[in-house]
Write a protein that holds these residues in place. Structure first.
Motif, PDB file in Angstrom:
ATOM      1  N   MET A  90       0.841  -1.196   0.000  1.00 16.05           N
ATOM      2  CA  MET A  90       0.000   0.000   0.000  1.00 16.05           C
ATOM      3  C   MET A  90       0.880   1.251   0.000  1.00 16.05           C
ATOM      4  N   ASN A  91       0.523   2.229  -0.848  1.00 19.39           N
ATOM      5  CA  ASN A  91       1.262   3.489  -0.920  1.00 19.39           C
ATOM      6  C   ASN A  91       0.960   4.338   0.311  1.00 19.39           C
ATOM      7  N   ARG A  92       2.014   4.683   1.071  1.00 17.97           N
ATOM      8  CA  ARG A  92       1.834   5.450   2.307  1.00 17.97           C
ATOM      9  C   ARG A  92       2.116   6.934   2.108  1.00 17.97           C
ATOM     10  N   ASN A  93       2.248   7.384   0.871  1.00 19.33           N
ATOM     11  CA  ASN A  93       2.508   8.788   0.598  1.00 19.33           C
ATOM     12  C   ASN A  93       1.218   9.599   0.657  1.00 19.33           C
ATOM     13  N   VAL A  94       1.308  10.748   1.288  1.00 18.87           N
ATOM     14  CA  VAL A  94       0.182  11.680   1.367  1.00 18.87           C
ATOM     15  C   VAL A  94       0.668  13.047   0.896  1.00 18.87           C
ATOM     16  N   TYR A  95      -0.102  13.652  -0.004  1.00 22.15           N
ATOM     17  CA  TYR A  95       0.237  14.979  -0.515  1.00 22.15           C
ATOM     18  C   TYR A  95      -0.765  15.984   0.050  1.00 22.15           C
ATOM     19  N   LEU A  96      -0.231  17.058   0.603  1.00 22.67           N
ATOM     20  CA  LEU A  96      -1.050  17.972   1.394  1.00 22.67           C
ATOM     21  C   LEU A  96      -0.767  19.409   0.967  1.00 22.67           C
ATOM     22  N   ARG A  97      -1.821  20.165   0.700  1.00 25.44           N
ATOM     23  CA  ARG A  97      -1.665  21.589   0.392  1.00 25.44           C
ATOM     24  C   ARG A  97      -2.663  22.395   1.218  1.00 25.44           C
ATOM     25  N   LEU A  98      -2.147  23.248   2.104  1.00 27.79           N
ATOM     26  CA  LEU A  98      -3.011  24.063   2.953  1.00 27.79           C
ATOM     27  C   LEU A  98      -3.658  25.186   2.156  1.00 27.79           C
ATOM     28  N   ARG A  99      -4.851  25.562   2.555  1.00 24.95           N
ATOM     29  CA  ARG A  99      -5.514  26.731   1.987  1.00 24.95           C
ATOM     30  C   ARG A  99      -5.023  27.988   2.684  1.00 24.95           C
ATOM     31  N   ASN A 100      -5.075  29.105   1.993  1.00 24.16           N
ATOM     32  CA  ASN A 100      -4.606  30.362   2.572  1.00 24.16           C
ATOM     33  C   ASN A 100      -5.517  30.841   3.689  1.00 24.16           C
ATOM     34  N   ARG A 101      -6.822  30.792   3.466  1.00 20.12           N
ATOM     35  CA  ARG A 101      -7.776  31.368   4.419  1.00 20.12           C
ATOM     36  C   ARG A 101      -9.107  30.647   4.294  1.00 20.12           C
ATOM     37  N   ILE A 102      -9.761  30.429   5.441  1.00 20.96           N
ATOM     38  CA  ILE A 102     -11.105  29.867   5.446  1.00 20.96           C
ATOM     39  C   ILE A 102     -11.961  30.640   6.447  1.00 20.96           C
ATOM     40  N   GLU A 103     -13.262  30.531   6.323  1.00 16.80           N
ATOM     41  CA  GLU A 103     -14.193  31.133   7.260  1.00 16.80           C
ATOM     42  C   GLU A 103     -15.032  30.025   7.889  1.00 16.80           C
ATOM     43  N   VAL A 104     -15.193  30.098   9.205  1.00 16.83           N
ATOM     44  CA  VAL A 104     -15.981  29.097   9.928  1.00 16.83           C
ATOM     45  C   VAL A 104     -16.906  29.801  10.904  1.00 16.83           C
ATOM     46  N   LYS A 105     -17.903  29.079  11.378  1.00 15.80           N
ATOM     47  CA  LYS A 105     -18.817  29.628  12.370  1.00 15.80           C
ATOM     48  C   LYS A 105     -18.210  29.514  13.766  1.00 15.80           C
ATOM     49  N   ALA A 106     -18.848  30.193  14.718  1.00 10.92           N
ATOM     50  CA  ALA A 106     -18.286  30.293  16.072  1.00 10.92           C
ATOM     51  C   ALA A 106     -18.231  28.945  16.785  1.00 10.92           C
ATOM     52  N   ASP A 107     -19.102  28.014  16.419  1.00 14.57           N
ATOM     53  CA  ASP A 107     -19.139  26.716  17.093  1.00 14.57           C
ATOM     54  C   ASP A 107     -18.620  25.590  16.198  1.00 14.57           C
ATOM     55  N   ALA A 108     -17.775  25.927  15.230  1.00 17.23           N
ATOM     56  CA  ALA A 108     -17.353  24.950  14.228  1.00 17.23           C
ATOM     57  C   ALA A 108     -16.301  23.992  14.761  1.00 17.23           C
ATOM     58  N   VAL A 109     -16.310  22.801  14.192  1.00 14.97           N
ATOM     59  CA  VAL A 109     -15.256  21.818  14.397  1.00 14.97           C
ATOM     60  C   VAL A 109     -14.469  21.743  13.095  1.00 14.97           C
ATOM     61  N   ILE A 110     -13.207  22.142  13.149  1.00  8.09           N
ATOM     62  CA  ILE A 110     -12.400  22.250  11.933  1.00  8.09           C
ATOM     63  C   ILE A 110     -11.737  20.912  11.641  1.00  8.09           C
ATOM     64  N   LYS A 111     -12.039  20.380  10.472  1.00 10.56           N
ATOM     65  CA  LYS A 111     -11.457  19.118  10.036  1.00 10.56           C
ATOM     66  C   LYS A 111     -10.372  19.385   8.987  1.00 10.56           C
ATOM     67  N   LEU A 112      -9.587  18.347   8.727  1.00 10.48           N
ATOM     68  CA  LEU A 112      -8.484  18.505   7.790  1.00 10.48           C
ATOM     69  C   LEU A 112      -8.981  18.911   6.406  1.00 10.48           C
ATOM     70  N   LYS A 113     -10.111  18.390   5.979  1.00 12.86           N
ATOM     71  CA  LYS A 113     -10.644  18.724   4.658  1.00 12.86           C
ATOM     72  C   LYS A 113     -11.042  20.190   4.555  1.00 12.86           C
ATOM     73  N   ASP A 114     -11.268  20.845   5.703  1.00 11.42           N
ATOM     74  CA  ASP A 114     -11.631  22.261   5.691  1.00 11.42           C
ATOM     75  C   ASP A 114     -10.444  23.160   5.420  1.00 11.42           C
ATOM     76  N   VAL A 115      -9.262  22.746   5.849  1.00  7.37           N
ATOM     77  CA  VAL A 115      -8.081  23.617   5.751  1.00  7.37           C
ATOM     78  C   VAL A 115      -7.086  23.159   4.689  1.00  7.37           C
ATOM     79  N   ALA A 116      -7.278  21.977   4.116  1.00  2.00           N
ATOM     80  CA  ALA A 116      -6.266  21.478   3.182  1.00  2.00           C
ATOM     81  C   ALA A 116      -6.889  20.601   2.106  1.00  2.00           C
ATOM     82  N   LYS A 117      -6.192  20.524   1.004  1.00  4.42           N
ATOM     83  CA  LYS A 117      -6.507  19.582  -0.055  1.00  4.42           C
ATOM     84  C   LYS A 117      -5.585  18.385   0.114  1.00  4.42           C
ATOM     85  N   VAL A 118      -6.169  17.215   0.279  1.00  6.08           N
ATOM     86  CA  VAL A 118      -5.405  16.001   0.556  1.00  6.08           C
ATOM     87  C   VAL A 118      -5.501  15.055  -0.643  1.00  6.08           C
ATOM     88  N   VAL A 119      -4.348  14.531  -1.042  1.00  9.50           N
ATOM     89  CA  VAL A 119      -4.305  13.530  -2.106  1.00  9.50           C
ATOM     90  C   VAL A 119      -3.587  12.303  -1.565  1.00  9.50           C
TER      91      VAL A 119
END
Length: 206
Positions: A1-30
């Motif tokens: 199994m390929n264990r390589n992960v490619y990750l690119r963070l986003r510059n800026r995001i907006e969330v609500k006051a009670d948000a739970v921030i997940k990896l998919k919210d802040v980055a593009k994962v391949v």
């Protein structure tokens, strides 16, 4: 199994006051489908009161969070090193009286600024001289020049700002939008540096 992960963070995001921030919210994962799905749902941060308006997520924090659960993954990062998280709180209803007051204040201020500019450069005398050059007659109120000039001034401002109300004339950004973009970039850079300084202070305390 390929264990390589490619990750690119986003510059800026907006969330609500009670948000739970997940990896998919802040980055593009391949990665492989199974790994990618798990990583996308991984929780990085829960917004709390002390976060106030902004929170910065650093790429090192993301890597550490991933390795705590998936220690064997090899992570390759691209793009920005931080993601600026802007916490958006519910907006209050806009008061019509306040809106009218601000609109009137800006309108009068802009009108006074334009009139003062024309007075400083003696635009009235320029029109009088130009009318005399073109017609050979002296007219202290050359409406035939002043009316088209006033209309052209308004159209020029519309073209300069590249907007008619909310409609954009073309895809080219206006100078105002470029200045706002540069201002926002400076704020993001300041937040990134300031967050790192605060982290160092907290670490020094311990």
């Amino acid at each position: 199994m390929n264990r390589n992960v490619y990750l690119r963070l986003r510059n800026r995001i907006e969330v609500k006051a009670d948000a739970v921030i997940k990896l998919k919210d802040v980055a593009k994962v391949v990665a492989e489908d199974e790994i990618e799905q798990k990583l996308n749902e991984q929780v990085l941060h829960k917004v709390q009161k002390h976060d106030k308006t902004f929170h910065v997520i650093d790429v090192i924090q993301v890597i550490e969070s991933i390795h705590r659960i998936h220690p064997t993954l090899e992570i390759n990062t691209f793009g920005p090193n931080q993601t600026i998280v802007e916490i958006v709180y519910p907006k209050r209803n806009l008061s019509f009286i306040k809106f009218s007051f601000v609109w009137l204040l800006l309108f009068v201020g802009a009108a006074i600024a334009i009139m003062n500019f024309h007075e400083d450069v003696s635009m009235q005398q320029v029109h009088v001289r130009l009318y005399r050059i073109l017609t050979g007659e002296r007219n202290l109120k050359p409406w035939i020049l002043q009316i088209p000039y006033s209309i052209g001034l308004g159209l020029g401002m519309v073209l300069f700002f590249n907007h008619v109300f909310k409609k954009r004339i073309n895809e080219e950004p206006s100078p105002l939008e470029v200045e706002i973009f540069n201002y926002q970039m400076n704020i993001d850079q300041y937040l990134s540096i300031n967050e790192n300084k605060e982290s160092l202070k907290k670490n020094d305390e311990y």
